[in-house]
Design a protein around this motif. Structure first.
Motif, short mmCIF file in Angstrom:
data_model
loop_
_atom_site.label_atom_id
_atom_site.label_comp_id
_atom_site.label_asym_id
_atom_site.label_seq_id
_atom_site.Cartn_x
_atom_site.Cartn_y
_atom_site.Cartn_z
N PRO A 90 0.83 -1.22 0.00
CA PRO A 90 0.00 0.00 0.00
C PRO A 90 0.85 1.26 0.00
O PRO A 90 1.98 1.28 0.47
N ASP A 91 0.30 2.32 -0.58
CA ASP A 91 0.92 3.65 -0.60
C ASP A 91 2.19 3.73 -1.44
O ASP A 91 2.97 4.68 -1.28
N LEU A 139 7.46 2.50 0.57
CA LEU A 139 6.02 2.76 0.49
C LEU A 139 5.75 4.09 1.18
O LEU A 139 5.70 4.18 2.41
N GLU A 144 -0.55 -1.61 -5.97
CA GLU A 144 -0.26 -1.87 -4.55
C GLU A 144 -0.05 -3.35 -4.27
O GLU A 144 -0.44 -3.87 -3.23
#
Length: 439
Positions: free
Chosen positions: A119-120, A142, A407
């Motif tokens: 994620p991110d 990330l 992601e």
């Protein structure tokens, strides 16, 4: 029988055969038997040594002649023989070149072996946010955090976490020792972290804008920034800046040192590819580069030096180029160019076979395995739903990790698997170990 047709079958009586009781008897006709050949077969086709009286020279020559006529050879009975090769068409063989024996093609899994959440992750083509070190730790950036994933046991840990005024993280690169990790940031700084102690050991400065590209050449860390500069930093000395390459007019998005450590390839958002010499970094010459290549028509991020041919460099162009090109770093000549049909994000050579793996963006977001030098597609790997911006391979060279803005971080067994090594035989540490003894 009728008088009209003495040979009519309908009027003939069947003949009754007399029973024969002597069918089980065999009365040989000795005059028709060849006793010499019979004796020859009974004695195994040869005369016993040491019994000259048993066979005269004429008899011996006669039996030898019989053996040649009847092909008597007992050594061929139940003996192994290779299968006879199939007959060849001589007319075709004279016109077709001899083909080398074909190697059995390995199985290439078309789906990822493992998928991890990422994620991110920043969706930016010009950054380099993934690397696999020799210590078998995978580093991925990330947002403002750098995570380490242990490829042995699957454990995940945080190595670096910074505030928004420093981050996000724009590049990561393991040192050759597999212990120290270089981390570039959006504020133009570079930090060196010790993964064994989870502590920062040094800060490297010199750029004015973000640092999106990193590569190591032994103890020398080369950094490429949005300020168009490429800086060599020797981390063994206090004044780490030992040389600067100038030649790009836009952000540096790809850096790769050759295996020998003598040549550096750099790619930029200005569509340029440069090949530099290590010794020319400290000069102030207007043209420090060995070769300035302008044949790409889009940003050059994907760079890979060939592991089995030291002067062979592969480069890939962005969405406006979509090609993989091969270069002779000695002469700067283009050896081949292949249109892939999509944005080329990363390139990796197979260290065990003559193959090249490329990752792509719009529109299929796939990985393609090519056979070199024919550049025939061996397979295409699908799974990512957005462009595959980052690729790296495991220390043994068999597993490839890829990351995308969807992601996800995916692991692929695309380069095969290591051969099973038989365990070494246990060594005997004392004389006569197999003999029974009283203790």
């Amino acid at each position: 029988m009728t008088a009209g047709n003495p040979f009519s079958l309908s009027d003939r009586k069947p003949l009754r055969k007399k029973p024969r009781h002597d069918l089980d008897r065999f009365i040989p006709n000795r005059s028709a038997m060849d006793f010499d050949f019979a004796h020859f077969m009974l004695t195994g086709g040869k005369v016993r040594k040491g019994c000259p009286a048993q066979c005269s020279p004429s008899k011996h020559a006669y039996r030898k002649h019989l053996a040649e006529i009847f092909n008597v050879n007992q050594t061929r009975i139940l003996s192994f023989k290779n299968k006879e090769p199939p007959s060849k068409d001589v007319s075709q063989e004279s016109f077709s070149p001899a083909q080398p024996p074909t190697k059995c093609r390995r199985h290439i899994p078309t789906s990822s072996e493992k998928t991890l959440d990422a994620p991110d992750i920043v969706d930016d083509f010009y950054l380099n946010l993934l690397d696999w070190g020799s210590g078998n730790f995978l580093a991925i950036a990330l947002g403002n955090i750098v995570y380490l994933w242990n490829a042995v046991n699957g454990d995940t840990s945080i190595l670096v976490e910074v505030d928004d005024d420093v981050g996000p993280v724009t590049s990561v690169r393991w040192a050759p020792d597999g212990r120290h990790l270089a981390v570039g940031f959006a504020n133009s700084h570079v930090q060196i972290w010790d993964s064994s102690t989870s502590k920062m050991v040094r800060t490297v400065s010199g750029h004015r804008l973000r640092v999106g590209s990193l590569d190591w050449n032994d103890s020398i860390l080369t950094t490429g920034g949005m300020d168009c500069l490429i800086i060599n930093n020797d981390l063994r000395v206090g004044s780490h800046r030992i040389g600067v390459y100038r030649g790009h007019s836009q952000e540096i998005c790809g850096l790769k040192w050759s295996v020998s450590g003598k040549e550096l390839a750099s790619g930029g958002n200005d569509n340029l590819l440069h090949v530099w010499n290590m010794s020319m970094a400290s000069t102030n010459s207007a043209s420090q580069w060995l070769h300035r290549i302008e044949e790409h028509t889009s940003a050059v991020k994907a760079l890979a030096w060939c592991p089995f041919q030291s002067n062979l460099l592969a480069s890939g162009g962005g969405v406006g180029d979509q090609s993989i090109k091969f270069w002779n770093s000695n002469t700067g000549a283009c050896l081949n160019s292949v249109n892939t049909g999509s944005q080329v994000c990363c390139l990796l050579w197979n260290r065990h076979e003559r193959e090249l793996l490329s990752s792509h963006g719009f529109h299929d977001n796939q990985l393609i395995l090519w056979k070199y030098p024919s550049m025939i597609k061996l397979t295409e790997l699908y799974g990512h739903t957005k462009r595959v911006l980052h690729m790296t391979q495991s220390p043994d060279g068999y597993t490839v990790a890829s990351a995308a803005p969807d992601e996800t971080l995916r692991l692929w067994k695309v380069f095969g698997s290591p051969e099973k090594v038989k365990p070494a035989a246990r060594t005997m540490t004392e004389p006569f170990p197999n003999l029974a003894r009283i203790r």
